[in-house]
Scaffold this active site. Structure first.
Site, PDB file in Angstrom:
ATOM      1  N   GLY A  60       0.830  -1.205   0.000  1.00  0.00           N
ATOM      2  CA  GLY A  60       0.000   0.000   0.000  1.00  0.00           C
ATOM      3  C   GLY A  60       0.862   1.251   0.000  1.00  0.00           C
ATOM      4  CB  THR A  61       4.099   1.989   1.644  1.00  0.00           C
ATOM      5  OG1 THR A  61       3.596   1.913   2.975  1.00  0.00           O
ATOM      6  CG2 THR A  61       5.181   3.047   1.559  1.00  0.00           C
TER       7      THR A  61
ATOM      8  CB  CYS B 217       5.730   9.465  14.735  1.00  0.00           C
ATOM      9  SG  CYS B 217       6.636  10.149  13.379  1.00  0.00           S
TER      10      CYS B 217
ATOM     11  CD  GLN C  44      -5.393  -0.392   7.887  1.00  0.00           C
ATOM     12  OE1 GLN C  44      -6.139  -1.245   8.352  1.00  0.00           O
ATOM     13  NE2 GLN C  44      -4.089  -0.575   7.813  1.00  0.00           N
TER      14      GLN C  44
ATOM     15  CB  SER D  92      -2.386  -3.048   1.632  1.00  0.00           C
ATOM     16  OG  SER D  92      -1.809  -4.075   2.401  1.00  0.00           O
TER      17      SER D  92
END
Lengths: 80, 379
Positions: B70-71, B322, B179, B199
């Site tokens: 998916g990225t 993060c 998602q 994805s």
């Protein structure tokens, strides 16, 4: 000059490099009838050599190859 | 028993997915573009997988391009659209709560000279389509709005967002549906996005494979060059095993999506009630939310809570990579107006189809107990 042609179909191969513009042109030609004109859009400079060569080997007629900046517009008539 | 509540990060592939992949991991290894009986079998599997993924979106198979994740699909959508039209257009619009693979790609393009507008969201995480429209300019090449948030589960109003396409048909519209598609429907005939990211693993397929839907006629540049695979748009040897697995996951998802959604909605409701019982509230909206997503802001240190849960075999996360690795606040929570202090209590449970009521009993009991323990220490 190309604007005057009676184009039957347009094939956008923008972004694709050799041999994809030729492969896609050959596939698209199978959908057309003898006498139809296909306009191919490309930004691959290689098409200046590849398309005339393919037209000779495939028996189709290269009508015009126009350059506009970094883009190329090729007009091919299906012969048979 | 499955105490794995990190399904937004990785899902266990279905058994039938592993089965269909098996022959192509070793015995049937040939390049689908070559000529032999085994290569022909590989080619059939690749095209069958493409048809199955296309069916998920009700698109044409030829509009599906397999990529690694998916990225990659998100990177390609943004960079491919931006570079294809950069002589005439140089403006990109995204929302403030996009996945990093959209957010950071857009920031990369900004550093390359593109203009970037980041549309804010409501405190519940929703993008107002009117806000998007106000930012569209004659130079806008792409609007990218995530279908559903991987972090807080907010489902965007895709119908109203894609309505903008009718008034701005020279702008490409992309949605990251990674998602979203596991439990929700997206038909590109009814919602005519130009680009959609998918994805495999998010659909219980194998990791390492995804897809980008590119509407026929939508012009984007390939990221990679040097091969004929995927019509030359995404060259590189195709993995028959991964594509077959992705296809099987798509077929199963189409058949089971309704049941899965019902099952997980019941589990989600049960956990929501427990969250209220703990004196906490769910982040974002309880409506228009992915059924597998339970994100809360605890009044204790979230990392401590996660560590204690893990000590009892319960796997969950803060929801933000993060924060987890750099203790940097989540850009998604910041966009909702959550303070840095509140962010420290972030906990995300994402459920999966193997989970039972017994698993949820254990999660709820342990979380309540750990919360009470941490509150006592804090006091």
């Amino acid at each position: 000059m190309g604007n005057d042609m009676n184009v039957t179909a347009i094939l956008d191969t923008f972004g694709l490099l050799c041999p994809m513009p030729i492969i896609k042109t050959a596939a698209k030609m199978k959908e057309l009838r003898a006498g139809d004109i296909l306009k191919i859009l490309s930004d691959d400079p290689g098409i200046k050599e590849d398309m005339p060569a393919w037209c000779v080997t495939s028996g189709n007629e290269l009508l015009l190859l126009e350059e506009s900046g970094d883009e190329f517009y090729v007009y091919v008539r299906k012969k048979r | 028993m499955s105490l794995y509540f990190n399904n937004a990060f990785a899902k266990q592939p279905l058994a039938q997915v592993a089965s269909i992949m098996q022959p192509y991991l070793r015995d049937k290894f040939e390049n689908p573009l070559t000529e032999s009986d085994d290569a022909e079998d590989c080619r059939r599997q690749v095209e069958s997988g493409r048809e199955a993924v296309a069916a998920l979106l009700e698109s044409k198979p030829g509009e599906i391009y397999f990529v690694s994740s998916g990225t990659e699909a998100n990177n390609w959508a943004l960079k491919g659209a931006a570079t294809a039209h950069q002589k005439r257009k140089n403006h990109i619009i995204i929302s403030a709560i996009e996945h990093f693979s959209v957010f950071q790609t857009a920031q990369f393009l900004q550093r390359q000279g593109f203009d970037l507008t980041i549309v804010p969201v409501t405190p519940e995480g929703f993008v107002d389509p009117h806000d998007v429209e106000k930012t569209i300019r004659p130079t806008t090449v792409l609007v990218s709005i995530q279908a559903a948030s991987d972090e807080i589960g907010a489902i965007q109003n895709l119908r109203e967002i894609i309505e903008l396409k009718k008034r701005h048909d020279d702008v490409l519209f992309h949605t990251d549906a990674v998602q979203f598609l596991c439990y929700e429907m997206l038909s590109v005939s009814r919602h005519p996005f130009d680009l959609v990211s998918l994805s495999s693993n998010a659909l219980y397929g194998p990791p390492g494979i995804g897809a980008l839907y590119v509407r026929e006629g939508a012009r984007i540049q390939p990221l990679l060059h040097g091969g004929m695979q995927e019509e030359g748009m995404r060259p590189g040897l195709q993995s028959t095993a991964l594509i077959a697995g992705f296809g099987e996951a798509a077929r199963t998802g189409i058949a089971q999506k309704g049941n899965w959604k019902q099952q997980l909605a019941a589990i989600q409701q049960r956990i929501f009630e427990s969250v209220s019982g703990w004196g906490l509230s769910v982040t974002g909206s309880k409506n228009c939310r992915l059924v597998d997503n339970i994100h809360v802001l605890a009044d204790v240190d979230g990392e401590a809570l996660l560590t204690l849960l893990l000590s009892e075999g319960i796997k969950s996360s803060s929801g933000s990579t993060c924060y987890q690795y750099a203790q940097k606040e989540s850009h998604v929570l910041s966009a909702l107006g959550v303070s840095r202090e509140e962010t420290q209590g972030a906990v995300l449970f994402t459920t999966g189809i193997d989970q039972t009521q017994e698993d949820i009993d254990i999660l709820v009991e342990a979380t309540g107990r750990m919360l009470a323990h941490l509150r006592r220490i804090k006091a």
